[in-house]
Enzyme design. Structure first.
Site, PDB file in Angstrom:
ATOM      1  N   HIS A 245      -5.717   1.202   9.053  1.00 39.41           N
ATOM      2  CA  HIS A 245      -4.706   1.244   7.994  1.00 39.41           C
ATOM      3  C   HIS A 245      -3.668   0.159   8.225  1.00 39.41           C
ATOM      4  O   HIS A 245      -3.496  -0.336   9.352  1.00 39.41           O
ATOM      5  CB  HIS A 245      -4.024   2.621   7.927  1.00 39.41           C
ATOM      6  N   CYS A 246      -2.984  -0.248   7.146  1.00 35.50           N
ATOM      7  CA  CYS A 246      -1.841  -1.147   7.250  1.00 35.50           C
ATOM      8  C   CYS A 246      -0.621  -0.369   6.785  1.00 35.50           C
ATOM      9  O   CYS A 246      -0.557   0.845   6.898  1.00 35.50           O
ATOM     10  CB  CYS A 246      -2.071  -2.422   6.454  1.00 35.50           C
ATOM     11  N   MET A 247       0.380  -1.046   6.217  1.00 35.40           N
ATOM     12  CA  MET A 247       1.616  -0.368   5.859  1.00 35.40           C
ATOM     13  C   MET A 247       1.439   0.596   4.700  1.00 35.40           C
ATOM     14  O   MET A 247       2.158   1.585   4.583  1.00 35.40           O
ATOM     15  CB  MET A 247       2.696  -1.398   5.513  1.00 35.40           C
TER      16      MET A 247
END
Length: 507
Positions: A27-29
């Site tokens: 995942h990222c932000m």
């Protein structure tokens, strides 16, 4: 309403084809990032309909589910737990072929063919390369943010003459990661391109090793750090290819000795006698070009960069800027491009506010804006892009106009010598304030960046108020399309069909 991470994860897993179809989870932000073995087994329409899902981003076998900041971390953890606990389901039977095939099987097969054709069309070499480069740098962003904020706090303390006993320690804590970032880039590059991560890190470490000052290449003595992250990326990429070439060419009993040795030797010598010099030349050109661009064409450059950044995000091409930002931070201590690009988010916020005020009867749209606006103010734009402006069409363009105006504002003052930079990449909007850097002190930086944000808010709001709310937009918003309609396909123009995933950007 607060999202239940376990329930969301349980709803998502079967819709992406089940455990057997999930190759990796990250995942990222704002996005849950999944790499799928067979993208045709995922149900794009059903994924968009899951409560809490703000949008869907598809690029080949990479499926990114937009969930928003904070939520994505909890859902990813629950999804990973679900993957660990769930037994792999059997692969679905291939539909029968021939004249005896049912109408449902015919439709399923045709749908699979269409999805595969779309996947091939969007798996362009450019997008694939950008996605892989992003996979190298995106995991580094949390450390860049943390160290960048500490560097900004330390700078304020130094300028104010406060806590002199603490500032040396803060300098060490904030600077250590940047001093060794080449090693981390090398590890991630080797991992992404099929090599052994520690070998990639070993070769990339040559770039920052102080002993390179004793090496002469092309008649010039090398300097530690020459080539920076670009040199480390090239060195580790070469190491991965050398290692893969070696595997299988040595007897099994000697492979464990010879493959790492040959990999480090060949890639290491190539780094010292070619890659560091070449990457150093490119890195210097990047810094010179960015400075020249703002010094000579600042207002126009800001207009273009601020106005086009949202479309670049939509197409996934903004990933090409990550190595440039990192290179500028290495060279100059800050990136002058990020504050200008952050103005795109300001235009997006202004456009959303205008829609909220004008479309008083669009209850679902207003609810989406209320939930997404705090993240937008902090520079996380996906919830507003995929939940509000992009599905409505014209407000996306008026948001770009706000970003262009804010970028032109900062670019104009850069022409006058008042450049605004950021000591780290990742945050924008209000979250960028602790990371601001420049030559004229904190009050000037605060005034300029605030002025850019206000310009972006104002122009985005005004442009959307005057030109962004057509009868078609009003009808779509009132019907709730902004929260459930498929996204526009960025590389083809027309809206995607309900059962066909629309490719969109990565972040």
């Amino acid at each position: 309403m607060r999202t239940d991470p376990a329930a969301t994860a349980a709803a998502l897993l079967p819709l992406v084809g089940g455990l057997a179809n999930v190759r990796s989870v990250a995942h990222c932000m704002t996005r849950l990032r999944l790499v799928l073995a067979d993208p045709a087994r995922a149900d794009a329409t059903a994924l968009r309909a899951v409560p809490g899902v703000l949008g869907l981003v598809v690029e080949g076998d990479s499926w990114q589910i937009v969930l928003g900041p904070g939520v994505v971390t909890r859902v990813t953890a629950a999804f990973e737990e679900r993957v660990r606990e769930t037994a792999a389901p059997p692969a679905p039977a291939t539909p029968a072929t021939g004249p005896g095939r049912s109408a449902a099987e015919e439709l399923a097969a045709r749908g699979a063919e269409l999805r595969e054709a779309r996947r091939r069309r969007n798996a362009t070499p450019l997008k694939t390369a950008l996605r892989r480069v992003a996979a190298v740098f995106v995991p580094l962003i949390p450390a860049l943010i943390g160290c960048g904020i500490l560097a900004g706090v330390n700078g304020l303390l130094l300028n104010a003459g406060l806590l002199p006993w603490l500032t040396p320690a803060l300098t060490a804590v904030a600077s250590a990661f940047m001093a060794l970032i080449a090693v981390f880039v090398g590890v991630n590059t080797a991992k992404e391109f099929g090599g052994t991560p520690v070998l990639g890190g070993a070769v990339a470490a040559i770039v920052v090793y102080p002993g390179v000052a004793k090496v002469t290449a092309f008649g010039v003595t090398l300097a530690p750090g020459q080539g920076g992250v670009l040199g480390a990326l090239a060195a580790a990429l070469l190491a991965a290819y050398v290692e893969r070439w070696c595997r299988g060419r040595f007897p099994e009993t000697l492979d464990v000795l010879l493959t790492p040795t040959v990999t480090v030797l060949v890639a290491g010598l190539a780094t010292l006698y070619g890659l560091m010099w070449a990457a150093g030349t490119v890195s210097t050109a990047v810094g010179t070009a960015a400075t020249w661009l703002l010094d000579t064409t600042g207002a126009f450059a800001g207009l273009v960069l601020g106005g086009l950044f949202l479309p670049l995000v939509m197409l996934g091409l903004h990933q090409a800027l990550i190595p440039l930002h990192t290179t500028l931070i290495e060279q100059q201590g800050s990136t002058v491009l990020l504050p200008i690009l952050a103005m795109a988010g300001a235009g997006q916020v202004g456009a959303a506010l205008a829609l909220y005020v004008r479309l008083r009867h669009a209850a679902s749209l207003r609810a989406t804006i209320r939930s997404a606006l705090p993240a937008g103010l902090l520079g996380v734009g996906e919830p507003l892009i995929y939940g509000v402006s992009l599905p409505l069409g014209r407000p996306f363009l008026t948001a770009c106009a706000g970003g262009a105006a804010g970028g032109a504002f900062l670019g104009f003052f850069a022409m006058l010598g008042d450049r605004v930079g950021a000591t780290a990449i990742g945050p924008s909007g209000w979250a960028l304030f602790p990371l601001l850097a420049g030559d004229h002190g904190w009050p000037t930086l605060l005034a300029l960046y605030t002025g850019g944000l206000l310009t972006g808010y104002t122009v985005g709001f005004t442009a959307t108020w005057l030109f962004g709310v057509t009868e078609e937009v009003r009808a779509s918003a009132t019907a709730g399309a902004a929260t459930g309609a498929p996204l526009t396909e960025p590389d083809a123009g027309p809206p995607a069909s309900p059962d066909d995933p629309a490719p969109a950007p990565t972040r």
